[in-house]
Design an enzyme around this catalytic site. Sequence first.
Site, PDB file in Angstrom:
ATOM      1  N   LYS A 100     -10.944  -7.484   7.643  1.00 16.32           N
ATOM      2  CA  LYS A 100     -10.582  -6.506   8.672  1.00 16.32           C
ATOM      3  C   LYS A 100     -11.271  -6.855   9.980  1.00 16.32           C
ATOM      4  O   LYS A 100     -12.474  -7.151  10.003  1.00 16.32           O
ATOM      5  CB  LYS A 100     -10.985  -5.106   8.228  1.00 16.32           C
ATOM      6  CG  LYS A 100     -10.215  -4.638   7.014  1.00 16.32           C
ATOM      7  CD  LYS A 100     -10.711  -3.303   6.526  1.00 16.32           C
ATOM      8  CE  LYS A 100     -10.038  -2.975   5.205  1.00 16.32           C
ATOM      9  NZ  LYS A 100     -10.759  -1.984   4.450  1.00 16.32           N
ATOM     10  N   SER A 139      -3.499   9.180   4.922  1.00 18.98           N
ATOM     11  CA  SER A 139      -2.040   9.327   4.995  1.00 18.98           C
ATOM     12  C   SER A 139      -1.567  10.776   5.048  1.00 18.98           C
ATOM     13  O   SER A 139      -0.673  11.090   5.836  1.00 18.98           O
ATOM     14  CB  SER A 139      -1.373   8.590   3.834  1.00 18.98           C
ATOM     15  OG  SER A 139      -1.728   9.153   2.598  1.00 18.98           O
ATOM     16  N   VAL A 144      -6.646   1.641   5.458  1.00 21.00           N
ATOM     17  CA  VAL A 144      -5.311   1.806   6.022  1.00 21.00           C
ATOM     18  C   VAL A 144      -4.600   2.863   5.196  1.00 21.00           C
ATOM     19  O   VAL A 144      -4.942   3.052   4.030  1.00 21.00           O
ATOM     20  CB  VAL A 144      -4.517   0.470   6.020  1.00 21.00           C
ATOM     21  CG1 VAL A 144      -5.132  -0.517   6.965  1.00 21.00           C
ATOM     22  CG2 VAL A 144      -4.358  -0.100   4.633  1.00 21.00           C
ATOM     23  N   CYS A 187       0.849  -1.191   0.000  1.00 20.20           N
ATOM     24  CA  CYS A 187       0.000   0.000   0.000  1.00 20.20           C
ATOM     25  C   CYS A 187       0.892   1.251   0.000  1.00 20.20           C
ATOM     26  O   CYS A 187       1.638   1.476   0.950  1.00 20.20           O
ATOM     27  CB  CYS A 187      -0.905   0.002   1.223  1.00 20.20           C
ATOM     28  SG  CYS A 187      -1.800   1.561   1.450  1.00 20.20           S
TER      29      CYS A 187
END
Length: 149
Positions: A94, A124, A107, A67
């Site tokens: 998950k 992020s 995520v 990722c």
Amino acid sequence: LRLSLKASPDTAVMGIAIPIGLAVTTALAMPTVPAVPTRWAALARRLPASSAPTPAITLYRDTNGWCPFCERVWLQLETKGLPYEEVLINLRDKPQWYKDMVPTTLVPAVKIRSGGTAEVVWESDVILRRLEELHPEPAMLPPDGERAA
């Protein structure tokens, strides 16, 4: 230490003698060792207690390691030298506690503990900005309002 060699009859190939079989046996006087536990938890109990404090940051990332958003956060943590623990999240299954903790269920996410409280941050670029606010050195992002070149 006792070493014994037993060779079987040789076979000649193009005039060179080659042993067909060679057995080696050794006998060592070994001290008695207590049984080794087969479970990781049992092994962990045998380790001395760690005196290192629990890192204040937990990074929740994908189990596959591909990722790019998780990699951005991981790279910032590593470059800044911030201690963190890593929890891997299976993206195909998950856990419910993760879905409850992160509304987007995506995520990466980080949990930042400070002064008895914990803050969960996801997305992020939001994580990167928050880590930059808390740990400004070395600076890795341009100040707010400025664009990177």
